[in-house]
Design a protein around this motif. Structure first.
Motif: not given
Length: 389
Positions: A94-116
């Protein structure tokens, strides 16, 4: 064979790993690259609760909880060679996949963070799914925490996963359309589609766990020792709304409600989140109803104004004078949206709700009032600001 937990250093991943290890004799393998710690530092904030390093966490799990079946491997899931080696060595059932960049506001800061965000989240999931296929491990149960945010905010009750589409008199069940509202939430929409495709093409059994807004600081396993605590973020970028409001109350700020605040959001306690993921990780394959299942991991919807008023009421028990203030809403949103979500399948996993919102707030205030100085020294992080890097 083993159970693999990704994102095991995170807010949900760490207590989930403890719960699973406490309920099985199988080897539970944890993996993380500690990126969450770096992201929070990057935005100039800290966890309100102290987060021990992984060696200290594992030692406390052994000495305080008697868990000898935990091991840790540091690595980056976006690196295909690392993923292939991880799967080959540990052969997870079994794989429990809980790894992610989880923040919507962080992803909205700029294009670099959206791409990342999109590269990090999508590449990690693709590497795991293709890794299982190419290693001949397509019987491995793949459980991922996606998000209820993939649904957006439709005006009708949200089903657990699918939708019925009708056209020219014909009807069929189709995947729920991606109506996500941020670059982060879209990564989970894409993950949901990729998992569906991996099931169709490779036959991998999939549990897509669409997790609501999680609240709380403790689970049964984290209580005995500070080294076992999970993180608690309260800043604008990584602190969820209930956590941020609670931290503001401790710092002496009013709880700010935009507009009427009657719009409801889906919530689930940390304890119930952990219990649901553990139930899936330990589920007998013969008990699974289908090889591709969507669960809405939510116990109830709470309006913003109800949340604020409950925080004020519970805060009084901790000698906090919490004001609730209404301001003009700067957002274009329905301030009375009901947010109805079906959750019968998920509730069947956990049996009944273990912790109410009020009980979760008791834990939160007990944790935060003991660390008031940490919060006050970072109170400027309640609002978006200049990044440290």
């Amino acid at each position: 064979m083993s159970i693999l937990i990704t994102g095991a250093d995170g807010y949900v991943g760490w207590p989930t790993a403890l719960r699973i290890a406490s309920e099985t004799d199988e080897r539970v393998v944890l993996t993380d690259n500690f990126a969450r710690r770096r992201w929070v530092e990057e935005v100039g904030s800290v966890s309100a609760t102290p987060v021990s390093d992984m060696d200290e966490r594992l030692e406390a799990a052994r000495t305080e909880l008697g868990l000898s079946n935990l091991s840790f491997v540091e690595g980056d899931l976006t690196e295909r060679a690392f993923v292939d080696q991880l799967l080959a060595v540990h052969e997870p059932s079994t794989v429990v996949h809980a790894a992610a960049q989880p923040s919507a506001p962080y992803s909205q800061i700029n294009g670099e963070r959206a791409n990342y965000t999109q590269h990090n989240n999508l590449q990690s999931t693709r590497n795991l799914l293709w890794g299982l296929e190419e290693a001949g491990m397509t019987d491995t149960h793949f459980v991922e925490t996606t998000t209820t945010g993939v649904y957006g905010a439709p005006e009708f009750p949200i089903p657990e996963g699918g939708a019925t589409m009708e056209n020219d008199g014909e009807r069929d069940e189709v995947p729920f359309p991606a109506m996500a509202g941020s670059w982060y939430h879209l990564t989970k929409s894409h993950d949901a589609a990729n998992m569906r495709l991996a099931h169709k093409q490779f036959g991998i059994p999939i549990s897509d766990v669409r997790t609501a807004i999680v609240y709380g600081t403790e689970t049964e396993e984290t209580r005995p020792d500070d080294r076992l605590k999970t993180r608690f973020d309260f800043d604008y970028y990584f602190g969820t709304v209930g956590h941020r409001f609670s931290a503001q109350a401790v710092a002496g700020y009013p709880v700010t409600v935009y507009g009427k605040g009657e719009q409801r959001k889906p919530f689930v306690s940390l304890e119930d989140t952990v219990e649901g993921l553990a139930a899936l990780a330990l589920m007998d394959p013969a008990e699974r109803d289908d090889d591709h299942v969507v669960y809405n991991q939510v116990t109830r919807a709470i309006s913003i104004v109800e949340m604020a008023e409950t925080i004020a009421d519970v805060g009084e028990e901790f000698d906090l004078n919490v004001d609730v203030e209404h301001f003009e809403n700067p957002r274009d949103e329905d301030e009375t949206h009901e947010m109805e979500i079906e959750n019968e399948r998920y509730m069947g996993l956990i049996g009944s709700q273990a912790q109410s919102f009020e009980e979760g707030l008791q834990d939160i205030f007990e944790s935060l009032t003991a660390r008031e100085e940490t919060i006050k020294s970072h109170e400027d992080r309640f609002l978006p600001g200049v990044l440290t890097e």
